[in-house]
Design a protein around this motif. Structure first.
Motif, PDB file in Angstrom:
ATOM      1  N   UNK A  64       0.798  -1.226   0.000  1.00 15.64           N
ATOM      2  CA  UNK A  64       0.000   0.000   0.000  1.00 15.64           C
ATOM      3  C   UNK A  64       0.829   1.274   0.000  1.00 15.64           C
ATOM      4  N   UNK A  65       2.052   1.173  -0.514  1.00 16.91           N
ATOM      5  CA  UNK A  65       2.903   2.375  -0.622  1.00 16.91           C
ATOM      6  C   UNK A  65       2.410   3.218  -1.804  1.00 16.91           C
ATOM      7  N   UNK A  66       2.317   4.516  -1.593  1.00 18.96           N
ATOM      8  CA  UNK A  66       1.848   5.444  -2.633  1.00 18.96           C
ATOM      9  C   UNK A  66       2.834   5.426  -3.813  1.00 18.96           C
ATOM     10  N   UNK A  67       2.298   5.230  -5.028  1.00 21.52           N
ATOM     11  CA  UNK A  67       3.154   5.118  -6.220  1.00 21.52           C
ATOM     12  C   UNK A  67       2.877   6.283  -7.170  1.00 21.52           C
ATOM     13  N   UNK A  68       3.963   6.904  -7.618  1.00 24.25           N
ATOM     14  CA  UNK A  68       3.869   8.003  -8.589  1.00 24.25           C
ATOM     15  C   UNK A  68       4.728   7.635  -9.803  1.00 24.25           C
ATOM     16  N   UNK A 122      -4.600   2.027 -12.540  1.00 22.03           N
ATOM     17  CA  UNK A 122      -5.488   3.201 -12.621  1.00 22.03           C
ATOM     18  C   UNK A 122      -5.517   3.963 -11.295  1.00 22.03           C
ATOM     19  N   UNK A 123      -5.196   3.277 -10.198  1.00 26.31           N
ATOM     20  CA  UNK A 123      -5.191   3.920  -8.871  1.00 26.31           C
ATOM     21  C   UNK A 123      -3.918   4.729  -8.618  1.00 26.31           C
ATOM     22  N   UNK A 124      -2.925   4.612  -9.477  1.00 28.28           N
ATOM     23  CA  UNK A 124      -1.635   5.275  -9.234  1.00 28.28           C
ATOM     24  C   UNK A 124      -1.562   6.620  -9.948  1.00 28.28           C
ATOM     25  N   UNK A 125      -0.771   7.507  -9.363  1.00 23.87           N
ATOM     26  CA  UNK A 125      -0.663   8.859  -9.920  1.00 23.87           C
ATOM     27  C   UNK A 125       0.313   8.880 -11.099  1.00 23.87           C
ATOM     28  N   UNK A 126      -0.124   9.472 -12.204  1.00 18.35           N
ATOM     29  CA  UNK A 126       0.779   9.717 -13.336  1.00 18.35           C
ATOM     30  C   UNK A 126       0.970  11.228 -13.419  1.00 18.35           C
ATOM     31  N   UNK A 127       2.210  11.652 -13.234  1.00 15.41           N
ATOM     32  CA  UNK A 127       2.517  13.077 -13.124  1.00 15.41           C
ATOM     33  C   UNK A 127       3.257  13.531 -14.383  1.00 15.41           C
ATOM     34  N   UNK A 128       2.622  14.403 -15.160  1.00 16.39           N
ATOM     35  CA  UNK A 128       3.297  14.948 -16.348  1.00 16.39           C
ATOM     36  C   UNK A 128       4.128  16.149 -15.952  1.00 16.39           C
ATOM     37  N   UNK A 129       5.334  16.196 -16.503  1.00 12.37           N
ATOM     38  CA  UNK A 129       6.259  17.276 -16.133  1.00 12.37           C
ATOM     39  C   UNK A 129       6.950  17.801 -17.387  1.00 12.37           C
ATOM     40  N   UNK A 130       7.133  19.111 -17.473  1.00 11.26           N
ATOM     41  CA  UNK A 130       7.788  19.674 -18.656  1.00 11.26           C
ATOM     42  C   UNK A 130       9.314  19.730 -18.534  1.00 11.26           C
ATOM     43  N   UNK A 131       9.810  19.437 -17.333  1.00 15.16           N
ATOM     44  CA  UNK A 131      11.254  19.547 -17.115  1.00 15.16           C
ATOM     45  C   UNK A 131      11.882  18.209 -16.785  1.00 15.16           C
TER      46      UNK A 131
END
Ligand code: TIU
Length: 220
Positions: A64-68, A122-131
């Motif tokens: 249950x560790x938060x995944x990004x 689908x439960x995990x965060x996908x973080x878009x980044x420009x850098x």
């Protein structure tokens, strides 16, 4: 609390205050015909990260560790890409130019996708980044603070570019950056080694360096 064997020293972590970050495991870096190859690199150099990242993703999901998952990329109109980042390479090989996997490093294109082997749930965060640095022009700090996270298990590609800048960003923002060396790769093994040396030197000036086996051993 679990203690992870690491250099320059072991680190004790509370699982509830820990997140796993998987950096930029995108086709643009790991497949032929993407951004990495357009810069003159061999994308196969990054493939050895896939199996250990799969084992750490399984552990994180079981515990249950938060995944990004992060993705480097730009808007189709390139309004979030500075001229200095855009104009540095020859025309035809630049961000936004058309390659075998669509427009290079553009959000929504095939090359921008995360490879199937480490696909987000689908439960995990996908973080878009420009850098390169995942803290640059993103909500990452806010998201981590809201969840009470202080420890970041950091994996992905490439060690000397998006991973090391994110480690430096994590350190400056007040997080413990714990790098899993076998879950990280550079297009050049000597740069991988040097980047890890810099992170753990001077008593851990940027963070800790460990590997997937040591994390599995500590947390399982
Ligand atoms: N060029 C290179 O090694 N990496 C990047 O441009 N981006 C990331 O590391 N994700």
């Amino acid at each position: 609390m679990p203690i992870i064997e690491a250099e320059p020293s072991p680190i004790e972590i509370n699982i509830e205050q820990t997140a796993l970050i998987v950096i930029d495991m995108q086709k643009d870096f790991l497949r032929h015909g993407g951004y990495g190859e357009s810069l003159g690199n061999n994308p196969d150099m990054l493939a050895r990260t896939i199996v250990p990242i799969q084992s750490i993703l399984k552990l994180a999901r079981d515990k249950g560790i938060f995944v990004i998952h992060t993705r480097e990329g730009h808007l189709p109109d390139l309004s979030d890409c500075s001229p200095t980042k855009l104009n540095r390479w020859p025309k035809g090989k630049r961000i936004g130019d058309l390659g075998p996997m669509g427009r290079i490093l553009i959000r929504g294109q095939e090359g921008h996708q995360i490879i199937d082997e480490v696909a987000p749930l689908s439960s995990e965060l996908v973080l878009d980044k420009p850098g390169k640095n995942a803290f640059y022009r993103t909500d990452l700090e806010k998201i981590l603070r809201e969840k009470g996270i202080i420890n970041l298990l950091i994996t992905g590609v490439t060690t000397d570019v998006c991973c090391s800048t994110t480690v430096s960003g994590a350190n400056d923002h007040g997080f413990n950056a714990i790098v899993l060396g076998d879950c990280m790769a550079s297009y050049d093994p000597s740069r991988h080694k040097a980047a890890l040396e810099i992170i753990k030197a001077q008593g851990g000036i940027f963070g800790w360096v460990t590997d997937s086996q040591k994390v599995l051993h500590a947390l399982q």
